[in-house]
Write an enzyme that holds these catalytic residues in place. Structure first.
Site, mmCIF file in Angstrom:
data_model
loop_
_atom_site.group_PDB
_atom_site.id
_atom_site.type_symbol
_atom_site.label_atom_id
_atom_site.label_comp_id
_atom_site.label_asym_id
_atom_site.label_seq_id
_atom_site.Cartn_x
_atom_site.Cartn_y
_atom_site.Cartn_z
ATOM 1 N N SER A 52 0.824 -1.203 0.000
ATOM 2 C CA SER A 52 0.000 0.000 0.000
ATOM 3 C C SER A 52 0.867 1.266 0.000
ATOM 4 O O SER A 52 1.587 1.524 -0.949
ATOM 5 C CB SER A 52 -0.964 -0.043 1.189
ATOM 6 O OG SER A 52 -1.967 0.925 1.070
ATOM 7 N N ASP A 194 -5.830 -3.788 -2.277
ATOM 8 C CA ASP A 194 -4.734 -3.516 -1.352
ATOM 9 C C ASP A 194 -4.118 -4.791 -0.762
ATOM 10 O O ASP A 194 -4.830 -5.647 -0.221
ATOM 11 C CB ASP A 194 -5.282 -2.647 -0.214
ATOM 12 C CG ASP A 194 -4.211 -1.999 0.635
ATOM 13 O OD1 ASP A 194 -3.147 -2.612 0.826
ATOM 14 O OD2 ASP A 194 -4.449 -0.880 1.116
#
Length: 338
Positions: A52, A194
């Site tokens: 991320s 993610d």
């Protein structure tokens, strides 16, 4: 002295400011001990992993210029958050009405985020990076973890992706952004979210990737630096949690799962390196807040006062870890002189 140095960077949205500040300080000390003002993070790590917001930093540190030198400094990475953070977390038009307060759509559009990634990385591919990398994501169609890495990307066009697409995928946090629909160079489709859903702390994944490097002979070769940001010990109390249903648990459960994942990986790595009598070959840097009345900004909170709070935490952790960062810098420089 280790000859494979690995850097792992946690997820955390705008809290990546803290990770960036820690690594900015490390780069500053690397320059001091190497007597080289142009020394960069990429010069001293043989593999960099990120999830991320950590994927953004990974790409920044390993991005090459036309002379195959790092295009950006660690200071540039910090500035990305300070000056572009508000653009990354740009609300959907008419939010929350058009999504019924987030129940039927993502909170943010990724349009500006894509523009920023394009500005920084253009059409670079994963295989173009200066050093091996590991960027995590999750494929919702195949229901499998995805690891974008420099080595496998060179084995075929179906495994080669644009750097900006890989970072977008790794940072597409559910409820915050829509899934990333990206294509490999061979136009193989992927619907990705993610990597924090399974590896918000990608340090153990990074260790496995490091073992695959040609330079690896045994665990004595490895030094692993894991950089987190900020966490809290403020509890979710029974008197409140017992009343929660589906909506009440929606945000806490994501927070709990990510915390648990990070802590588990840290525990496992501590035990691994202690068991082989190399406890100093694994270091994790993280700021833990225990005060109940101190609220840590959310991963998408880009208000000026929240950014300043994160900067203050960054300065505090850099000061608290000053000796540790100094020792790591000396160790990294020495490992490359051999």
């Amino acid at each position: 002295m280790a000859n494979i140095n690995i850097l792992s960077i946690d997820g955390g949205g705008i809290k990546g400011i803290i990770s960036a500040m820690v690594l900015e300080k490390l780069e500053e000390r690397l320059q001091v001990y190497s007597h080289n003002h142009n020394a960069r993070i990429a010069d001293y790590f043989d593999l960099v992993a990120g999830t991320s917001t950590g994927a953004i930093l990974t790409a920044i540190y390993l991005c090459p210029d036309k002379n195959r030198r790092p295009k950006f400094s660690a200071k540039d990475a910090t500035n990305l958050y300070l000056y572009k953070g508000k653009e990354i977390f740009k609300r959907q038009p008419y939010y929350p009405l058009n999504t019924f307060f987030g129940l039927f759509g993502a909170r943010y559009t990724n349009t500006e985020f894509k523009k920023i990634l394009d500005l920084y990385f253009g059409n670079l591919q994963i295989g173009d990076l200066l050093k091996p990398c590991l960027i995590t994501s999750y494929d919702t169609e195949k229901r499998s973890a995805i690891f974008f890495n420099t080595v496998s990307s060179k084995k075929g066009e179906d495994r080669e992706y644009l750097l900006k697409d890989s970072v977008l995928a790794s940072a597409s946090a559910p409820t915050y952004f829509n899934p990333a629909y990206i294509k490999s160079i061979r136009l193989k489709d992927n619907c990705l979210i993610d990597g924090g859903v399974f590896a918000n702390n990608p340090a153990l994944c990074a260790l496995v990737e490091g073992i695959k490097l040609e330079e690896f002979t045994n665990m004595n070769d490895v030094f692993l630096l894991s950089v987190a940001n900020v966490s809290t010990k403020v509890p979710y109390e029974y008197r409140k949690a017992k009343r929660w249903g589906l909506i009440g648990w929606a945000l806490p459960i994501l927070d709990i799962l990510m915390d648990a994942s990070e802590q588990t990986v840290d525990y496992q790595l501590e035990k691994i390196f202690s068991a082989i009598h190399l406890p100093n070959n694994y270091v994790r840097i993280e700021k833990e807040i225990e005060e109940r009345n101190f609220s840590i900004p959310r991963m998408d909170d880009v208000r000026p006062e929240s950014i300043q709070k994160l900067i203050d935490i960054g300065y505090k952790i850099v000061e608290e870890e000053k000796e540790n960062i100094d020792r790591i810098a000396r160790q990294l420089v020495e490992s490359k002189r051999r």
